[in-house]
Design a protein around this motif. Sequence first.
Motif, mmCIF file in Angstrom:
data_model
loop_
_atom_site.group_PDB
_atom_site.id
_atom_site.type_symbol
_atom_site.label_atom_id
_atom_site.label_comp_id
_atom_site.label_asym_id
_atom_site.label_seq_id
_atom_site.Cartn_x
_atom_site.Cartn_y
_atom_site.Cartn_z
ATOM 1 N N THR A 1 -81.666 -28.160 41.031
ATOM 2 C CA THR A 1 -81.520 -28.904 41.877
ATOM 3 C C THR A 1 -80.733 -28.392 43.011
ATOM 4 O O THR A 1 -80.686 -27.886 44.635
ATOM 5 C CB THR A 1 -81.163 -30.436 42.591
ATOM 6 N N ALA A 2 -78.693 -28.580 42.672
ATOM 7 C CA ALA A 2 -78.424 -27.023 43.304
ATOM 8 C C ALA A 2 -78.733 -25.350 43.411
ATOM 9 O O ALA A 2 -78.446 -25.283 44.854
ATOM 10 C CB ALA A 2 -76.347 -26.818 42.532
ATOM 11 N N MET A 3 -79.197 -24.977 43.080
ATOM 12 C CA MET A 3 -79.765 -24.213 42.956
ATOM 13 C C MET A 3 -80.564 -23.782 44.568
ATOM 14 O O MET A 3 -80.505 -22.579 45.378
ATOM 15 C CB MET A 3 -79.986 -23.179 42.287
ATOM 16 N N GLN A 4 -81.746 -24.909 44.202
ATOM 17 C CA GLN A 4 -82.731 -24.503 45.548
ATOM 18 C C GLN A 4 -82.652 -24.843 46.711
ATOM 19 O O GLN A 4 -82.163 -24.337 47.890
ATOM 20 C CB GLN A 4 -83.376 -25.612 44.502
ATOM 21 N N ALA A 5 -80.648 -25.594 46.779
ATOM 22 C CA ALA A 5 -80.227 -26.304 48.159
ATOM 23 C C ALA A 5 -79.655 -24.644 48.405
ATOM 24 O O ALA A 5 -79.219 -25.132 49.512
ATOM 25 C CB ALA A 5 -79.838 -27.638 47.863
ATOM 26 N N LEU A 6 -78.970 -24.353 47.259
ATOM 27 C CA LEU A 6 -78.612 -23.005 48.053
ATOM 28 C C LEU A 6 -79.450 -21.806 48.187
ATOM 29 O O LEU A 6 -78.398 -20.321 48.587
ATOM 30 C CB LEU A 6 -77.233 -22.636 47.129
ATOM 31 N N ALA A 7 -80.331 -21.995 48.580
ATOM 32 C CA ALA A 7 -81.795 -20.344 48.720
ATOM 33 C C ALA A 7 -81.332 -19.961 50.113
ATOM 34 O O ALA A 7 -81.197 -19.448 50.186
ATOM 35 C CB ALA A 7 -82.868 -21.688 48.967
ATOM 36 N N PRO A 8 -80.729 -20.888 51.043
ATOM 37 C CA PRO A 8 -80.706 -19.899 52.247
ATOM 38 C C PRO A 8 -78.909 -18.725 51.942
ATOM 39 O O PRO A 8 -78.596 -18.031 52.624
ATOM 40 C CB PRO A 8 -80.159 -21.350 53.566
ATOM 41 N N LEU A 9 -78.425 -19.684 51.374
ATOM 42 C CA LEU A 9 -76.950 -19.190 50.936
ATOM 43 C C LEU A 9 -76.987 -17.563 49.704
ATOM 44 O O LEU A 9 -77.321 -16.649 49.646
ATOM 45 C CB LEU A 9 -75.672 -19.875 50.349
ATOM 46 N N ARG A 10 -77.827 -17.627 49.189
ATOM 47 C CA ARG A 10 -78.626 -16.372 48.246
ATOM 48 C C ARG A 10 -79.160 -15.557 49.379
ATOM 49 O O ARG A 10 -78.999 -13.856 49.200
ATOM 50 C CB ARG A 10 -79.210 -17.461 47.248
ATOM 51 N N ALA B 1 -72.389 -34.112 39.957
ATOM 52 C CA ALA B 1 -73.427 -33.746 38.773
ATOM 53 C C ALA B 1 -74.293 -32.298 39.611
ATOM 54 O O ALA B 1 -73.922 -31.214 39.786
ATOM 55 C CB ALA B 1 -74.984 -34.327 38.189
ATOM 56 N N VAL B 2 -75.219 -32.666 40.891
ATOM 57 C CA VAL B 2 -75.430 -31.248 41.883
ATOM 58 C C VAL B 2 -73.893 -31.131 42.505
ATOM 59 O O VAL B 2 -74.391 -29.705 42.451
ATOM 60 C CB VAL B 2 -76.313 -32.336 42.783
ATOM 61 N N SER C 1 -86.146 -31.197 44.674
ATOM 62 C CA SER C 1 -86.276 -29.872 44.092
ATOM 63 C C SER C 1 -87.460 -29.991 43.559
ATOM 64 O O SER C 1 -87.514 -30.803 42.422
ATOM 65 C CB SER C 1 -84.966 -29.235 43.352
ATOM 66 N N ILE C 2 -88.112 -28.757 42.796
ATOM 67 C CA ILE C 2 -89.382 -28.784 42.138
ATOM 68 C C ILE C 2 -89.027 -28.290 40.771
ATOM 69 O O ILE C 2 -88.371 -26.676 41.216
ATOM 70 C CB ILE C 2 -90.265 -27.928 42.266
ATOM 71 N N MET C 3 -88.721 -28.547 39.383
ATOM 72 C CA MET C 3 -88.580 -27.343 38.267
ATOM 73 C C MET C 3 -89.488 -26.266 38.201
ATOM 74 O O MET C 3 -91.082 -26.236 37.962
ATOM 75 C CB MET C 3 -88.885 -28.289 37.388
ATOM 76 N N ARG C 4 -88.526 -25.184 38.192
ATOM 77 C CA ARG C 4 -89.593 -23.767 37.940
ATOM 78 C C ARG C 4 -88.805 -23.170 36.899
ATOM 79 O O ARG C 4 -87.982 -23.178 36.822
ATOM 80 C CB ARG C 4 -89.061 -23.253 39.196
ATOM 81 N N GLN C 5 -90.135 -21.530 36.222
ATOM 82 C CA GLN C 5 -89.406 -21.627 35.545
ATOM 83 C C GLN C 5 -88.160 -20.450 35.078
ATOM 84 O O GLN C 5 -87.447 -19.946 34.982
ATOM 85 C CB GLN C 5 -90.540 -20.558 34.676
#
Length: 197
Positions: A7-16, A32-33, A145-149
Amino acid sequence: MPTSAVTAMQALAPLRAAGPGERVLVIGASGAVGGYAVQLAKTFGAQVTGVASTTKVDYVLSLGADAAVDYTRGDITRSGERYDLVLETGGNRSVSSLRKLLAPRGTLVLVGGEGGGRVTAGFERALRALLLSPFVPQKLTGLVSIMRQDDLHTLAGLLESGAIAPVIDQVYPLAEAATAMRRLTDGSIRGKVVVTP
């Protein structure tokens, strides 16, 4: 780890996508997130400010935040600071007040929330953000968030390298699951609690 860190990683997608040097504000940085968001944002090269309660400011700094703000000492939305990305991992601040924290082309990401109507529950603010976003210069969005491999593989690599680490507040035996659940709702935990069978 998978749910909160993904969830945290997907929320930070604009940052990446933006690359290093962005200013990021994580509201709820001791959860946690939020805890993973602080660690991941630092890994992606951001300047990170975390918002938490008085007793958790040092904890947020220990996660790698450049600065930590105690929300009990004042309204963060009146600070005058502006961020490229604001991530709120819960709470009930209005979208309009959170926009005050954004740079002119900044992004607001709402993850979860408290309150809301019978139909929308905790998603009411995210829906308002999505409806308002086309009419303002900032990007306003909610996240489910959606769990992605590929996300799991990325996180596994970051864990193995030591760039991020899970934070476990306390481990409870199954017989004390009720106590663990109470701690989840009273706001006293840092990171996660674990219940073992």
